[in-house]
Design a protein around this motif. Structure first.
Motif, PDB file in Angstrom:
ATOM      1  N   UNK A  31       0.807  -1.222   0.000  1.00 51.86           N
ATOM      2  CA  UNK A  31       0.000   0.000   0.000  1.00 51.86           C
ATOM      3  C   UNK A  31       0.838   1.269   0.000  1.00 51.86           C
ATOM      4  N   UNK A  32       1.967   1.259   0.657  1.00 50.53           N
ATOM      5  CA  UNK A  32       2.786   2.471   0.779  1.00 50.53           C
ATOM      6  C   UNK A  32       3.636   2.744  -0.457  1.00 50.53           C
ATOM      7  N   UNK A  33       3.426   1.969  -1.540  1.00 55.26           N
ATOM      8  CA  UNK A  33       4.160   2.201  -2.786  1.00 55.26           C
ATOM      9  C   UNK A  33       5.370   1.314  -2.969  1.00 55.26           C
ATOM     10  N   UNK A  34       5.689   0.510  -1.983  1.00 58.70           N
ATOM     11  CA  UNK A  34       6.799  -0.430  -2.090  1.00 58.70           C
ATOM     12  C   UNK A  34       6.286  -1.712  -2.748  1.00 58.70           C
ATOM     13  N   UNK A  35       7.172  -2.649  -3.011  1.00 59.56           N
ATOM     14  CA  UNK A  35       6.788  -3.947  -3.565  1.00 59.56           C
ATOM     15  C   UNK A  35       7.889  -4.961  -3.268  1.00 59.56           C
ATOM     16  N   UNK A  36       7.512  -6.226  -3.307  1.00 61.45           N
ATOM     17  CA  UNK A  36       8.470  -7.315  -3.144  1.00 61.45           C
ATOM     18  C   UNK A  36       8.398  -8.232  -4.352  1.00 61.45           C
TER      19      UNK A  36
ATOM     20  N   UNK B  83      13.359  -6.405  -2.467  1.00 60.38           N
ATOM     21  CA  UNK B  83      12.436  -5.362  -2.019  1.00 60.38           C
ATOM     22  C   UNK B  83      12.651  -4.086  -2.832  1.00 60.38           C
ATOM     23  N   UNK B  84      11.565  -3.492  -3.275  1.00 63.33           N
ATOM     24  CA  UNK B  84      11.597  -2.200  -3.968  1.00 63.33           C
ATOM     25  C   UNK B  84      10.949  -1.169  -3.052  1.00 63.33           C
ATOM     26  N   UNK B  85      11.610  -0.052  -2.838  1.00 64.02           N
ATOM     27  CA  UNK B  85      11.005   1.007  -2.024  1.00 64.02           C
ATOM     28  C   UNK B  85       9.956   1.780  -2.814  1.00 64.02           C
ATOM     29  N   UNK B  86      10.044   1.707  -4.142  1.00 60.99           N
ATOM     30  CA  UNK B  86       9.052   2.322  -5.029  1.00 60.99           C
ATOM     31  C   UNK B  86       9.034   1.523  -6.325  1.00 60.99           C
ATOM     32  N   UNK B  87       7.908   1.560  -7.023  1.00 64.22           N
ATOM     33  CA  UNK B  87       7.793   0.827  -8.283  1.00 64.22           C
ATOM     34  C   UNK B  87       6.748   1.494  -9.165  1.00 64.22           C
ATOM     35  N   UNK B  88       6.698   1.086 -10.422  1.00 61.46           N
ATOM     36  CA  UNK B  88       5.729   1.645 -11.366  1.00 61.46           C
ATOM     37  C   UNK B  88       4.734   0.598 -11.860  1.00 61.46           C
TER      38      UNK B  88
END
Length: 154
Positions: free
Chosen positions: A99-104, A119-124
C-alpha cells in the motif's frame, strides 16, 4: 511452443508519460488472461542467453512498462540450472505491491519455498494485486533456457 520470432526488450520505445496507467487497456488483467499459449519467443539480450519470454509477457512489458520486473527476475533465475545448481525446472515469479508504494519480488520453487526476495522502495507496476508468472526450463531454438510466461500460458 515454437520459436518463430525473437526480439529484444532493449528495442522497446520509451514511454512518453511517467504514469504507466495512462497507457493501460481498460482491463489489463482480463486481457492478460486471454493469453493461453505463445507463437513467438522473445529474448532478453546477450546477457540473458538462457532466458526467453512469451507473447503474454511481451504484452505485459509493453502495456505496463515493466521490463524492469522481467529483467530483475530473470537475472536471478538464469543463474540456476536444472541438474547443476537447481533440482527442478520450475519457479514462480511474483510481484507483491504494498500500500505504501513499495513492492516485493518473490521467486519460489512453486511448492511454497522462497528462493529469492528483492524489495523495492518504489515501483511503477500498475496492477494493485501484483502478478504471478512461471519460469519453466525447456529446450528452444537457441538451446536450453528458462522461459518466463503468464500463468494462463502454462
Amino acid at each position: 511452443m515454437t520459436s518463430t520470432n525473437e526480439t529484444n526488450t532493449n528495442n522497446n520505445e520509451p514511454r512518453g508519460s511517467s504514469h504507466p496507467e495512462a497507457h493501460l487497456p481498460a482491463d489489463l488483467e482480463g486481457q492478460l488472461a486471454h493469453f493461453t499459449g505463445t507463437e513467438s519467443v522473445y529474448g532478453l539480450g546477450p546477457l540473458f542467453r538462457n532466458a526467453v519470454y512469451t507473447d503474454g509477457v511481451n504484452f505485459l512489458i509493453e502495456k505496463a512498462a515493466c521490463a524492469w520486473l522481467v529483467t530483475d527476475a530473470m537475472a536471478w533465475v538464469v543463474q540456476k540450472g536444472p541438474g547443476k545448481n537447481y533440482d527442478d525446472g520450475f519457479m514462480t515469479v511474483e510481484l507483491h505491491p504494498k500500500e505504501e508504494g513499495a513492492a516485493d519480488l518473490v521467486i519460489t520453487d512453486g511448492n511454497g519455498t522462497t528462493l529469492y526476495t528483492q524489495h523495492y522502495t518504489a515501483h511503477t507496476f500498475p496492477l494493485t494485486n501484483g502478478i504471478k508468472m512461471y519460469a519453466v526450463w525447456g529446450e528452444f531454438s537457441r538451446g536450453p533456457a528458462w522461459m518466463l510466461m503468464l500463468t494462463s500460458e502454462y
